[in-house]
Motif scaffolding. Structure first.
Motif, mmCIF file in Angstrom:
data_model
loop_
_atom_site.group_PDB
_atom_site.id
_atom_site.type_symbol
_atom_site.label_atom_id
_atom_site.label_comp_id
_atom_site.label_asym_id
_atom_site.label_seq_id
_atom_site.Cartn_x
_atom_site.Cartn_y
_atom_site.Cartn_z
ATOM 1 N N ARG A 175 6.936 6.999 6.354
ATOM 2 C CA ARG A 175 6.533 7.850 5.229
ATOM 3 C C ARG A 175 7.271 9.186 5.368
ATOM 4 O O ARG A 175 6.876 10.024 6.157
ATOM 5 C CB ARG A 175 5.027 8.091 5.244
ATOM 6 C CG ARG A 175 4.198 6.835 5.005
ATOM 7 C CD ARG A 175 2.718 7.129 5.178
ATOM 8 N NE ARG A 175 1.923 5.934 4.953
ATOM 9 C CZ ARG A 175 1.351 5.616 3.799
ATOM 10 N NH1 ARG A 175 1.502 6.416 2.758
ATOM 11 N NH2 ARG A 175 0.634 4.521 3.664
ATOM 12 N N GLN A 234 6.182 12.629 1.525
ATOM 13 C CA GLN A 234 4.949 13.258 1.098
ATOM 14 C C GLN A 234 5.181 14.563 0.342
ATOM 15 O O GLN A 234 4.370 14.969 -0.477
ATOM 16 C CB GLN A 234 4.039 13.537 2.309
ATOM 17 C CG GLN A 234 3.404 12.292 2.893
ATOM 18 C CD GLN A 234 4.257 11.667 3.994
ATOM 19 O OE1 GLN A 234 5.474 11.836 4.001
ATOM 20 N NE2 GLN A 234 3.613 10.956 4.909
ATOM 21 N N ARG A 237 -1.669 1.146 -9.775
ATOM 22 C CA ARG A 237 -1.984 0.748 -8.401
ATOM 23 C C ARG A 237 -1.735 -0.738 -8.184
ATOM 24 O O ARG A 237 -1.062 -1.136 -7.219
ATOM 25 C CB ARG A 237 -3.443 1.078 -8.094
ATOM 26 C CG ARG A 237 -3.888 0.603 -6.718
ATOM 27 C CD ARG A 237 -5.393 0.701 -6.559
ATOM 28 N NE ARG A 237 -5.805 0.102 -5.300
ATOM 29 C CZ ARG A 237 -7.049 -0.259 -5.015
ATOM 30 N NH1 ARG A 237 -8.004 -0.076 -5.908
ATOM 31 N NH2 ARG A 237 -7.347 -0.815 -3.852
ATOM 32 N N GLN A 261 0.826 -1.201 0.000
ATOM 33 C CA GLN A 261 0.000 0.000 0.000
ATOM 34 C C GLN A 261 0.867 1.260 0.000
ATOM 35 O O GLN A 261 0.536 2.257 -0.646
ATOM 36 C CB GLN A 261 -0.926 0.003 1.218
ATOM 37 C CG GLN A 261 -1.957 1.119 1.215
ATOM 38 C CD GLN A 261 -2.907 1.020 0.038
ATOM 39 O OE1 GLN A 261 -3.568 0.015 -0.150
ATOM 40 N NE2 GLN A 261 -2.964 2.076 -0.779
ATOM 41 N N ASP A 291 0.735 4.094 -2.751
ATOM 42 C CA ASP A 291 0.440 5.491 -2.410
ATOM 43 C C ASP A 291 1.467 6.436 -3.024
ATOM 44 O O ASP A 291 1.110 7.488 -3.576
ATOM 45 C CB ASP A 291 0.416 5.676 -0.893
ATOM 46 C CG ASP A 291 -0.797 5.020 -0.239
ATOM 47 O OD1 ASP A 291 -1.741 4.656 -0.977
ATOM 48 O OD2 ASP A 291 -0.787 4.859 0.994
ATOM 49 N N TYR A 292 2.750 6.082 -2.929
ATOM 50 C CA TYR A 292 3.796 6.937 -3.505
ATOM 51 C C TYR A 292 3.676 7.004 -5.027
ATOM 52 O O TYR A 292 3.814 8.069 -5.637
ATOM 53 C CB TYR A 292 5.183 6.419 -3.121
ATOM 54 C CG TYR A 292 5.614 6.776 -1.715
ATOM 55 C CD1 TYR A 292 5.242 7.985 -1.134
ATOM 56 C CD2 TYR A 292 6.392 5.902 -0.968
ATOM 57 C CE1 TYR A 292 5.636 8.304 0.161
ATOM 58 C CE2 TYR A 292 6.801 6.216 0.326
ATOM 59 C CZ TYR A 292 6.407 7.422 0.889
ATOM 60 O OH TYR A 292 6.796 7.747 2.156
ATOM 61 N N GLN A 349 0.749 9.124 -5.886
ATOM 62 C CA GLN A 349 1.050 10.517 -5.542
ATOM 63 C C GLN A 349 1.863 11.172 -6.656
ATOM 64 O O GLN A 349 1.557 12.293 -7.089
ATOM 65 C CB GLN A 349 1.840 10.566 -4.233
ATOM 66 C CG GLN A 349 2.338 11.961 -3.837
ATOM 67 C CD GLN A 349 3.286 11.914 -2.651
ATOM 68 O OE1 GLN A 349 3.121 11.095 -1.737
ATOM 69 N NE2 GLN A 349 4.289 12.784 -2.650
#
Length: 498
Positions: free
Chosen positions: A441, A444, A353, A327, A331-332, A335
Motif C-alpha cells: 500500500r 494512501q 465496492r 480488498q 479500499d483504493y 478512498q
C-alpha cells in the motif's frame, strides 16, 4: 464430502413449488427449482369446497415432487400449504393423500405465519436499509409486511389473489375491458381499506415485491427495455397493452409467459390498487420469498444485514478470487470516492465496492479477455442481495475495467444514471492501476481533485517523489490519461512539491 440437501415445498393457490438447495462456502446454492401450475384456488366453490378435479391436479404434481425428496433427510424438508387449503373445508381429504404421496408432514400455515416466512425469505435474499414494505401477491391471498432488517414490524394476509380475482372480476368469455379492471381494482382497494392507516402511520423507506405476479411484471419490463424499478406509470402502460389485446385468447405481451397469461390481468389489477392506495413510488423485485424463507428457517440463517457480504464471501471463494487484493482495490476505489463531488450515495458506494471485489473473476478463464468473462459471469450468476439491474451495472463496470472503453453496457444498465455509472468505472480503473504491486500500500496520500467549474476534470495529486519511485504505475496512469471515454472527461496527474 458434499453438503446435505434441503428442500422447501409450497402448496400455493396458483402453483406448487419445490426448491432444493445446499450450502456452499457459507452461502445457499440452488440445486433445483420445480414449479407446476395447479391452480388449486380455481377448484374452490362458493362454499369453500375443493373439487375433486383440483385435488387430482395437486396430487399428480406432488407425485413428481416425491421422487426428488427420496434423497433428502426428513429433518431437512419443510412443506407448507397456504391460502386455498386454509379456506377449504375439506382440506383434510387433500392433505391426507398428499402426505401419503410425499411421505412427509404438511403444515397448513396461517396468513400471519405465511407473511412471517415470506419476510424472512425477502430479508435473507434482498439487501435494503431502513424499514421496507414487502408485498407478495399469491393465488388466493396477498401478504403485506413492513419490516426492518430481519424483523417483521407489521404484517397482514389479505383475502385476495390473482386466481380468486380472476374468477370474481374477469370472465375469459368476455372481452378484456377497462370496466373489468376498474371492478377488480376497486374490490382490491375495499379489501385493503381497513389496513391502510396502520401502514401509512408506520411508513417505509423502500418497497420490495415477491412471487408470481410481480415476477411476471419484472420479466415484461425487462423484455420491453423498461428497466427497474416498477412504477405506477409502467403498470398503467402494461394495463393499456392488456386492453389492446381485446380478448383473453389473444392476450400476448412481450415478456409474458404463456402459463402466467390467464391470471396476469387480475394480478396486475391488485398490484395497481396497492400502488395507488399505498402511494408506492417504486418497487424492486425480491430475491426470494416463501420457499426461501422456509429454507433459511431450516438453516437458521436469518440475518439480513449481511446478505451481500455473505454472497460476496461465497463468490470470492467459489471463483478463487484473491480476496486480499480485491480488498486492496476496493479500499483504493472507496478512498478516491470520498473525494468526489457530488458525494456518492450508499448504493453507489456499495456498487463500487463490489465491482472492485469481483473485478478479477474473469481471470479464472483467461487474462486477455478477462473483463468480458467477468461481465458474463456476473450477469449469469445467482447473487442474493443484488437485483438484476445491479448485476447489470456491475457487469457494465467490469467489462470496462481496463483497455478500450465499451460505453454501450454503461448506457443500457438502469441501476444508476449513465454519468454516475461512468464515474464509478473511472474510479475503479484508477484503483486497479494504483494496486498493481498487489502486496503493498503506497497510495494512501494520493488525492483526487475536481475543478470547481468542471467536475469531470479530475486531478490526481501524488506525494513528492512518487512518480519517480513508481514508474510503471506512472506510465499506466499516463495511458489512462490518454484513454478517457469522452472528450469532456479529463485526467491530470501531478506531484506535490516537498
Amino acid at each position: 464430502m458434499s453438503s446435505p440437501l434441503y428442500a422447501a415445498i409450497d402448496l400455493g393457490s396458483n402453483s406448487f413449488h419445490m426448491l432444493i438447495v445446499r450450502q456452499v462456502d457459507g452461502a445457499v446454492q440452488t440445486v433445483a427449482k420445480i414449479k407446476r401450475k395447479v391452480r388449486l384456488a380455481a377448484g374452490l366453490d362458493e362454499h369453500n369446497q375443493l373439487d375433486e378435479t383440483a385435488m387430482v391436479r395437486g396430487w399428480q404434481c406432488l407425485s413428481l415432487f416425491a421422487e426428488q425428496l427420496q434423497d433428502i433427510e426428513p429433518q431437512n424438508v419443510a412443506i407448507v400449504a397456504t391460502a386455498t387449503l386454509r379456506q377449504a373445508v375439506n382440506r383434510e381429504q387433500f392433505i391426507e393423500k398428499a402426505q401419503q404421496i410425499l411421505h412427509h408432514p404438511i403444515q397448513v400455515i396461517s396468513g400471519d405465519q405465511e407473511a412471517q416466512i415470506i419476510y424472512r425469505g425477502v430479508a435473507c435474499t434482498s439487501s435494503g436499509r431502513g424499514k421496507r414494505l414487502v408485498i407478495d401477491i399469491g393465488g388466493a391471498s396477498t401478504e403485506l409486511i413492513i419490516g426492518e432488517k430481519n424483523r417483521a414490524l407489521l404484517l397482514n394476509s389479505l383475502q385476495m389473489g390473482c386466481v380468486t380475482w380472476l374468477n370474481r372480476h374477469f370472465k375469459s368469455s368476455e372481452p378484456l375491458q377497462k370496466e373489468q379492471f376498474n371492478r377488480a381494482i376497486d374490490a382490491a382497494k375495499a379489501v385493503l381499506a381497513p389496513y391502510l392507516s396502520s401502514y401509512r402511520r408506520l411508513g417505509w423507506q423502500s418497497c420490495i415485491g415477491a412471487s408470481g405476479t410481480i415476477q411476471a411484471v419484472q420479466e415484461i419490463m425487462l423484455a420491453q427495455n423498461l428497466g427497474e424499478p416498477m412504477t405506477l406509470k409502467k403498470l398503467y402502460r402494461l394495463r393499456g397493452q392488456v386492453l389492446e389485446c381485446g380478448q383473453f385468447e389473444q392476450l400476448q405481451l412481450k415478456g409474458l409467459s404463456a402459463e402466467r397469461t390467464p391470471v396476469f390481468p387480475s394480478g396486475l389489477a391488485i398490484l395497481i390498487a396497492l400502488f395507488e392506495e399505498l402511494k408506492i413510488k417504486q418497487m424492486s423485485l425480491a430475491g426470494g420469498a416463501l420457499r426461501e424463507g422456509l429454507v433459511y428457517g431450516l438453516l437458521s440463517q436469518q440475518s439480513s444485514s449481511s446478505v451481500r457480504t455473505q454472497t460476496a464471501h461465497s463468490f470470492l471463494k467459489r471463483h478463487r478470487i484473491d480476496a486480499k487484493h480485491a480488498q486492496l482495490v476496493s479500499d483504493y476505489a472507496l478512498q478516491l470516492a470520498t473525494q468526489i463531488k457530488p458525494e456518492l450515495d450508499h448504493l453507489e458506494r456499495q456498487m463500487l465496492r463490489y465491482s472492485a471485489m469481483f473485478h478479477e473473476v474473469g481471470l479464472n478463464i483467461e487474462f486477455k479477455r478477462a473483463p468480458e468473462h467477468a461481465a458474463y459471469i456476473i450477469d449469469h450468476s445467482d447473487l442474493p442481495g443484488f437485483s438484476m439491474e445491479q448485476k447489470h451495472l456491475i457487469s457494465a463496470i467490469l467489462i470496462n475495467q481496463r483497455g478500450d472503453w465499451q460505453l454501450a453496457p454503461l448506457k443500457q444498465q438502469r441501476a444508476l444514471p449513465y454519468a454516475r455509472a461512468l464515474m464509478l468505472t473511472r474510479l475503479l480503473r484508477i484503483a486497479i492501476i494504483l494496486s498493481m504491486r498487489r502486496s503493498q500500500r503506497q497510495c494512501q496520500s494520493i488525492n483526487l481533485l475536481q475543478q470547481v467549474d468542471n467536475l469531470d476534470h479530475w486531478t490526481l495529486n501524488m506525494p513528492p517523489g512518487w512518480l519517480d519511485d513508481y514508474p510503471l504505475r506512472c506510465a499506466e496512469l499516463q495511458l489512462e490519461q490518454q484513454n478517457q471515454p469522452d472528450s469532456e472527461l479529463t485526467l491530470e496527474i501531478s506531484e506535490l512539491i516537498a
